[in-house]
Design a protein around this motif. Structure first.
Motif, PDB file in Angstrom:
ATOM      1  N   GLY A 365       0.806  -1.209   0.000  1.00 35.71           N
ATOM      2  CA  GLY A 365       0.000   0.000   0.000  1.00 35.71           C
ATOM      3  C   GLY A 365       0.839   1.258   0.000  1.00 35.71           C
ATOM      4  N   ASN A 366       2.142   1.106   0.273  1.00 34.70           N
ATOM      5  CA  ASN A 366       3.008   2.269   0.328  1.00 34.70           C
ATOM      6  C   ASN A 366       4.054   2.186  -0.790  1.00 34.70           C
ATOM      7  OD1 ASN A 366       5.023   4.132   0.998  1.00 34.70           O
ATOM      8  ND2 ASN A 366       4.382   4.083   3.139  1.00 34.70           N
ATOM      9  N   ASN A 367       4.026   3.163  -1.696  1.00 30.20           N
ATOM     10  CA  ASN A 367       4.932   3.099  -2.853  1.00 30.20           C
ATOM     11  C   ASN A 367       6.393   3.184  -2.439  1.00 30.20           C
ATOM     12  OD1 ASN A 367       2.996   2.868  -4.932  1.00 30.20           O
ATOM     13  ND2 ASN A 367       2.479   5.018  -4.586  1.00 30.20           N
ATOM     14  N   ILE A 368       6.684   4.071  -1.487  1.00 20.32           N
ATOM     15  CA  ILE A 368       8.072   4.194  -1.034  1.00 20.32           C
ATOM     16  C   ILE A 368       8.515   2.865  -0.422  1.00 20.32           C
ATOM     17  CG2 ILE A 368       9.615   5.462   0.508  1.00 20.32           C
ATOM     18  CD1 ILE A 368       8.535   7.211  -1.654  1.00 20.32           C
ATOM     19  N   GLY A 369       7.590   2.230   0.297  1.00 16.23           N
ATOM     20  CA  GLY A 369       7.893   0.939   0.905  1.00 16.23           C
ATOM     21  C   GLY A 369       8.232  -0.097  -0.149  1.00 16.23           C
ATOM     22  N   SER A 370       7.431  -0.148  -1.230  1.00 16.03           N
ATOM     23  CA  SER A 370       7.705  -1.114  -2.298  1.00 16.03           C
ATOM     24  C   SER A 370       9.079  -0.880  -2.893  1.00 16.03           C
ATOM     25  CB  SER A 370       6.659  -0.996  -3.401  1.00 16.03           C
ATOM     26  OG  SER A 370       5.383  -1.137  -2.872  1.00 16.03           O
ATOM     27  N   LEU A 371       9.404   0.392  -3.052  1.00 12.47           N
ATOM     28  CA  LEU A 371      10.703   0.771  -3.612  1.00 12.47           C
ATOM     29  C   LEU A 371      11.827   0.237  -2.716  1.00 12.47           C
ATOM     30  CD1 LEU A 371      10.970   2.680  -6.034  1.00 12.47           C
ATOM     31  CD2 LEU A 371      11.595   4.457  -4.431  1.00 12.47           C
ATOM     32  N   LEU A 372      11.676   0.497  -1.431  1.00 11.32           N
ATOM     33  CA  LEU A 372      12.674   0.054  -0.457  1.00 11.32           C
ATOM     34  C   LEU A 372      12.771  -1.465  -0.451  1.00 11.32           C
ATOM     35  CD1 LEU A 372      14.455   0.884   2.017  1.00 11.32           C
ATOM     36  CD2 LEU A 372      12.473   0.309   3.395  1.00 11.32           C
ATOM     37  N   GLY A 373      11.599  -2.118  -0.450  1.00 13.52           N
ATOM     38  CA  GLY A 373      11.572  -3.576  -0.473  1.00 13.52           C
ATOM     39  C   GLY A 373      12.305  -4.112  -1.688  1.00 13.52           C
ATOM     40  N   ALA A 374      12.094  -3.464  -2.836  1.00 14.28           N
ATOM     41  CA  ALA A 374      12.737  -3.926  -4.056  1.00 14.28           C
ATOM     42  C   ALA A 374      14.252  -3.886  -3.920  1.00 14.28           C
ATOM     43  CB  ALA A 374      12.284  -3.070  -5.238  1.00 14.28           C
ATOM     44  N   PHE A 375      14.779  -2.773  -3.406  1.00  9.85           N
ATOM     45  CA  PHE A 375      16.236  -2.646  -3.278  1.00  9.85           C
ATOM     46  C   PHE A 375      16.784  -3.658  -2.281  1.00  9.85           C
ATOM     47  CE2 PHE A 375      15.441   1.373  -5.294  1.00  9.85           C
ATOM     48  CZ  PHE A 375      16.570   1.542  -6.080  1.00  9.85           C
ATOM     49  N   LEU A 376      16.149  -3.737  -1.127  1.00  8.48           N
ATOM     50  CA  LEU A 376      16.654  -4.634  -0.071  1.00  8.48           C
ATOM     51  C   LEU A 376      16.592  -6.094  -0.493  1.00  8.48           C
ATOM     52  CD1 LEU A 376      15.355  -3.518   3.431  1.00  8.48           C
ATOM     53  CD2 LEU A 376      17.707  -3.826   2.680  1.00  8.48           C
ATOM     54  N   ILE A 377      15.421  -6.504  -0.987  1.00  7.76           N
ATOM     55  CA  ILE A 377      15.213  -7.920  -1.288  1.00  7.76           C
ATOM     56  C   ILE A 377      16.040  -8.327  -2.506  1.00  7.76           C
ATOM     57  CG2 ILE A 377      13.516  -9.646  -1.994  1.00  7.76           C
ATOM     58  CD1 ILE A 377      13.341  -8.919   0.907  1.00  7.76           C
ATOM     59  N   TRP A 378      16.149  -7.442  -3.505  1.00 10.91           N
ATOM     60  CA  TRP A 378      16.973  -7.818  -4.647  1.00 10.91           C
ATOM     61  C   TRP A 378      18.416  -8.016  -4.211  1.00 10.91           C
ATOM     62  CZ3 TRP A 378      16.835 -10.343  -8.785  1.00 10.91           C
ATOM     63  CH2 TRP A 378      17.970 -10.365  -9.594  1.00 10.91           C
ATOM     64  N   TRP A 379      18.873  -7.122  -3.355  1.00 15.12           N
ATOM     65  CA  TRP A 379      20.241  -7.246  -2.866  1.00 15.12           C
ATOM     66  C   TRP A 379      20.420  -8.579  -2.141  1.00 15.12           C
ATOM     67  CZ3 TRP A 379      23.487  -7.760   1.220  1.00 15.12           C
ATOM     68  CH2 TRP A 379      24.812  -7.362   0.985  1.00 15.12           C
ATOM     69  N   LEU A 380      19.432  -8.893  -1.320  1.00 18.57           N
ATOM     70  CA  LEU A 380      19.493 -10.147  -0.568  1.00 18.57           C
ATOM     71  C   LEU A 380      19.445 -11.345  -1.508  1.00 18.57           C
ATOM     72  CD1 LEU A 380      19.478 -11.003   2.413  1.00 18.57           C
ATOM     73  CD2 LEU A 380      17.051 -11.411   2.172  1.00 18.57           C
ATOM     74  N   TYR A 381      18.559 -11.262  -2.526  1.00 19.94           N
ATOM     75  CA  TYR A 381      18.397 -12.364  -3.464  1.00 19.94           C
ATOM     76  C   TYR A 381      19.728 -12.681  -4.145  1.00 19.94           C
ATOM     77  CZ  TYR A 381      16.563 -14.981  -7.452  1.00 19.94           C
ATOM     78  OH  TYR A 381      16.325 -15.943  -8.398  1.00 19.94           O
ATOM     79  N   VAL A 382      20.457 -11.636  -4.534  1.00 18.49           N
ATOM     80  CA  VAL A 382      21.749 -11.849  -5.188  1.00 18.49           C
ATOM     81  C   VAL A 382      22.729 -12.464  -4.202  1.00 18.49           C
ATOM     82  CG1 VAL A 382      23.688 -10.681  -6.284  1.00 18.49           C
ATOM     83  CG2 VAL A 382      21.369  -9.993  -6.813  1.00 18.49           C
ATOM     84  N   LYS A 383      22.628 -12.026  -2.943  1.00 18.78           N
ATOM     85  CA  LYS A 383      23.661 -12.405  -1.982  1.00 18.78           C
ATOM     86  C   LYS A 383      23.354 -13.679  -1.201  1.00 18.78           C
ATOM     87  CE  LYS A 383      26.621  -9.426  -2.981  1.00 18.78           C
ATOM     88  NZ  LYS A 383      27.833  -9.892  -3.653  1.00 18.78           N
ATOM     89  N   VAL A 384      22.131 -14.204  -1.342  1.00 14.93           N
ATOM     90  CA  VAL A 384      21.813 -15.420  -0.583  1.00 14.93           C
ATOM     91  C   VAL A 384      22.697 -16.567  -1.032  1.00 14.93           C
ATOM     92  CG1 VAL A 384      20.082 -17.239  -0.407  1.00 14.93           C
ATOM     93  CG2 VAL A 384      19.474 -14.937   0.184  1.00 14.93           C
ATOM     94  N   GLU A 385      23.025 -16.589  -2.325  1.00 18.05           N
ATOM     95  CA  GLU A 385      23.842 -17.696  -2.818  1.00 18.05           C
ATOM     96  C   GLU A 385      25.244 -17.692  -2.206  1.00 18.05           C
ATOM     97  OE1 GLU A 385      22.965 -18.626  -6.891  1.00 18.05           O
ATOM     98  OE2 GLU A 385      24.870 -19.704  -7.002  1.00 18.05           O
ATOM     99  N   PRO A 386      25.982 -16.552  -2.289  1.00 19.73           N
ATOM    100  CA  PRO A 386      27.266 -16.546  -1.580  1.00 19.73           C
ATOM    101  C   PRO A 386      27.127 -16.798  -0.087  1.00 19.73           C
ATOM    102  CG  PRO A 386      26.837 -14.421  -2.638  1.00 19.73           C
ATOM    103  CD  PRO A 386      25.787 -15.357  -3.085  1.00 19.73           C
ATOM    104  N   MET A 387      26.030 -16.281   0.515  1.00 19.47           N
ATOM    105  CA  MET A 387      25.823 -16.558   1.940  1.00 19.47           C
ATOM    106  C   MET A 387      25.648 -18.045   2.169  1.00 19.47           C
ATOM    107  SD  MET A 387      23.177 -13.759   3.392  1.00 19.47           S
ATOM    108  CE  MET A 387      23.365 -12.036   3.096  1.00 19.47           C
TER     109      MET A 387
END
Lengths: 440, 336
Positions: A365-387
């Motif tokens: 429901g919050n556009n800024i939130g979606s934006l933040l979620g996108a950056f955080l989760i994408w970063w995590l998605y890339v890094k879960v494999e090395p983790m």
């Protein structure tokens, strides 16, 4: 912490993550600016998608599990807009394929017309079946030879119709249009029924769209991929030959090759940021308009909204099409960035589920939130494999490498993504359903 | 003779495979329908639960084989099945306690349950990939065929072969047993009756002293039996891979919705409707037509309505037709 302070804090955190990626190669970081900008680019595209999904879920409460399909249509749009047409293929079977598709569309149109015009009864049922079956056979007899002829034209490099040869940036809105068309068909069928029917229907259409792109060689070359899509940014070879550019690169202490890839990636980042800002501004304006308030009123209490004279199904269809179109645009952006269409890479985890996690984690429901979620989760998605690899190393440190657990841990590191993303979604849904930046 | 040949071909390539597949789908759809009518949401984790049950069975089968225990002509997996059912059911009851119970207590919207089930789906998928990797696994052993193609040809003197694999016969037999037991359970036992009462009217059921926690737990237990059996039968018949099991989700939903969500009888009918449509539409009819039609009417093409790559489109089309024209399904389920 007040809401705005919290937003600043989280975005600062994201910025630090991207800076660390470029600066240090400690732990899971690579210490390469090139990787950092690559992650940023995909995060920007994902953010556009997340805004589209937030429109559907956050504003209207529609559960779309077919984001992958709309993204894939965007990818297809890049091919059919920007590739050069294959003249021979058009001569060989272009007309037949177009005629076949036209016959198919006419058959469906005629069926719909018959069903609305004729009175209910046996006659109508018989007519429907006759028209559908007859139309199908005529369609196949016109369409199939055309496809065969096209796919026989120089199969190793072409074997498809090619595109329209238009500028590649034009394919972004085209991707939006294709996705909107598909969304219209789905919305017409499944909206207005139980809420989980939309989920099942979108799941299905996404699988079918991807199946079509994988198998219809005349359209997308299927499993043979379409390589060498035109770029909206300068070519690296041209840059490396430009003396002015080499000089500028030297001033930053970089080799021409390194500098040119970074330059190009930053170029994409600028383009994506522009799209993201436009979509974000429009989404915010829509949210604070009477239309946005009506949507949220419908979401919060459908019955009350209906009693106020709002046409709930029509409004849902509207916002479903809008959100899907944004996903289509993002899909086209992603394929442009890749420079190739690889139909086999479309999978529901990456293209549907991940976007969902972004929206839910950020704050639906919050556009800024979606934006933040996108950056955080994408970063995590890339890094879960090395983790995961790191975890596998740590947890199996003392074990014999042939031990069952050690083998499974090392094999499983790539699949950590599925598990982690599922876990994050469940945790957020349970303990913080309003997300990091809740809707106000 | 030509007619007999055509008939044998139909049996071999349509009736046997479609009946087997239909029985597997019916078991899957029964699980979907049960969860829908008792817990009132569409469980997206269903396909991956089937995969989990299969993976556990594969593990136990391998263990039995390493101990030298087999079932002779029957697949050893059948012996492992009860143990796998216990494990899967426990996992499902555990998942319910950790995930769904919270939303039930809060009386959350259906869509929240669906979303949570999506999270469960991906976690389960991660677990099965951790346990068994992503490759195809074939875990059938014992006698491969009940009727061998060559033996049949020699016996009948026909041109067309007919083969019946053990797993195909087994699928139908096991499915019939499980379904018969389920109907007996739902209609005759006290617990089954209380489940149906809970499904019909939750408030009335609570008022008459039915323990909702018990109903929910028994439901997951039965769903564990159904999904594991369906998954193992499918895996024995074809083979196990995480991707194909994920893709079973759509035909299973289609089957449950065609029959009418919430109606067990409908789920079975729906399973066969979807399976037969899929096989008939993707079958190459040219050879059958060659036997049945006179020579001057022989078709030139393959007479295949849809390439097998689009199997998934069949279940989707059926789904859309049902949603458009009869959203409650054949047997008048609860859904609108």
């Amino acid at each position: 912490m007040s809401q705005s302070n919290r937003v600043i804090f989280y975005f600062a955190l994201v910025a630090i993550l991207f800076l660390l990626e470029g600066l240090t190669n400690f732990w899971i970081f690579t210490g390469s600016w090139d990787t950092s900008v690559s992650i940023l680019n995909m995060a920007l595209v994902s953010a556009v998608m997340a805004l589209g999904v937030n429109l559907q879920w956050g504003y209207a409460g529609l559960f779309n599990v077919g984001i992958m399909g709309f993204t894939a249509l965007g990818g297809l749009a890049v091919v059919i807009t920007s590739m050069q047409p294959v003249g021979e293929a058009w001569e060989a079977g272009g007309a037949r394929v177009l005629a076949g598709l036209l016959i198919g569309a006419l058959t469906i149109g005629l069926t719909i017309m018959l069903r609305t015009k004729l009175p209910k009864g046996n006659a109508r049922a018989v007519f429907t079946i006759v028209v559908l079956v007859g139309g199908f056979f005529i369609y196949r007899s016109v369409f199939d030879p055309g496809v065969e002829a096209i796919e026989a034209v120089n199969p190793s490099v072409a074997g498809y119709l090619g595109g329209l040869g238009l500028p590649v940036l034009l394919s972004w809105p085209v991707g939006g249009l294709l996705a909107a068309g598909a969304a219209w068909i789905i919305g017409k069928t499944a909206l207005g029924l139980r809420s989980d029917y939309l989920a099942i229907a979108t799941l299905g259409i996404a699988e079918i769209i991807v199946a079509v792109i994988k198998n219809e060689g005349w359209l997308s070359r299927g499993a043979k991929n379409v390589n060498g899509l035109p770029r909206p940014v300068p070519n690296p070879v041209d840059l490396q030959a430009d003396p002015a550019f080499i000089e500028a690169a030297a001033r930053f202490g970089m080799s021409p090759v390194e500098a040119s890839t970074l330059y190009i990636k930053l170029g994409y980042a600028l383009l994506f940021t522009a799209v993201l800002v436009i979509v974000l501004i429009l989404a915010q304006l829509a949210r604070h308009s009477p239309w946005g308030r009506m949507m949220r009123a419908i979401r919060d209490n459908e019955t009350a909204a209906r009693a106020m004279g709002k046409n709930v199904t029509a409004r849902h269809l509207q916002i479903f099409i809008l959100g899907s179109a944004i996903c289509g645009i993002a899909g086209a952006m992603m394929t442009t960035l890749d420079g190739q269409l690889v139909p086999t890479t479309y999978n529901p985890l990456r293209f549907t589920f991940l976007i969902w996690v972004m929206v839910i984690v950020g704050g639906s429901g919050n556009n800024i939130g979606s934006l933040l979620g996108a950056f955080l989760i994408w970063w995590l998605y890339v890094k879960v494999e090395p983790m995961g690899q790191w975890l596998a190393q740590v947890s199996t440190a003392g074990l014999d490498p042939n031990n069952w657990f050690a083998v499974r841990m090392t094999d499983a590191a790539p699949h950590m993504r599925l598990f982690t993303m599922g876990l994050i979604l469940l945790l957020v849904l349970r303990f913080n359903p309003r997300g990091l930046v809740p809707e106000r | 003779m030509d007619f007999l040949n055509a008939l044998v071909m139909l049996t071999n390539f349509i009736i046997i495979p479609a009946t087997t597949y239909g029985a597997q789908l019916a078991l899957g759809a029964l699980g979907v329908t049960l969860i829908y009518s008792i817990l009132r949401f569409s469980n997206f984790a269903h396909g991956d639960t089937m995969a989990l049950g299969t993976v556990v069975t594969i593990g136990i089968t391998a263990l039995f084989q390493s101990w030298g225990i087999t079932l002779g002509p029957l697949p050893t997996a059948l012996l492992a099945l009860p143990f796998a059912i216990i494990v899967t059911s426990l996992v499902m009851i555990g998942t319910d306690q950790v995930v769904y119970k919270f939303y039930r207590a809060k009386k959350a919207a259906t869509i929240v349950f669906v979303m949570a089930s999506l999270g469960v789906m991906f976690m389960t998928n991660g677990v099965i990939r951790f346990l068994a990797g992503v490759k195809d696994i074939n875990f059938t052993d014992g006698e491969r065929f009940l009727i061998q193609a060559r033996a049949f040809k020699e016996w009948s003197g026909l041109d067309q072969p007919l083969a019946l694999r053990t797993t195909q016969a087994l699928t139908v037999v096991v499915a019939v047993i499980v379904v018969a037991w389920l109907f007996w359970f739902l209609n005759r036992t006290r617990t089954g009756k209380s489940m149906r009462a809970y499904s019909d009217n939750e408030d009335l059921a609570l008022l008459s002293g039915i323990n909702p926690n018990r109903v929910v737990m028994v439901t997951w237990l039965i769903v564990g039996i159904l999904t594991t059996t369906a998954g193992v039968l499918y895996g024995l018949d074809k083979s196990y891979s995480p991707f194909t099991y994920f893709q079973l989700l759509l035909p299973t939903f289609a089957a449950a919705i065609v029959g009418g969500l919430g109606s067990p009888l409908g789920a079975i009918a729906g399973g066969f409707v979807v399976a037969y449509s899929e096989v008939v539409v993707t079958y190459v009819w040219r050879a059958v037509a060659g036997y049945v039609l006179p020579e001057n009417l022989q078709p030139e093409g393959l007479l295949q309505l849809l390439s097998t790559d689009y199997k998934i489109a069949v279940s989707f089309t059926i789904l859309v037709i049902v949603l458009l024209f009869k959203p409650t399904g054949i047997f008048k389920g609860q859904s609108v």
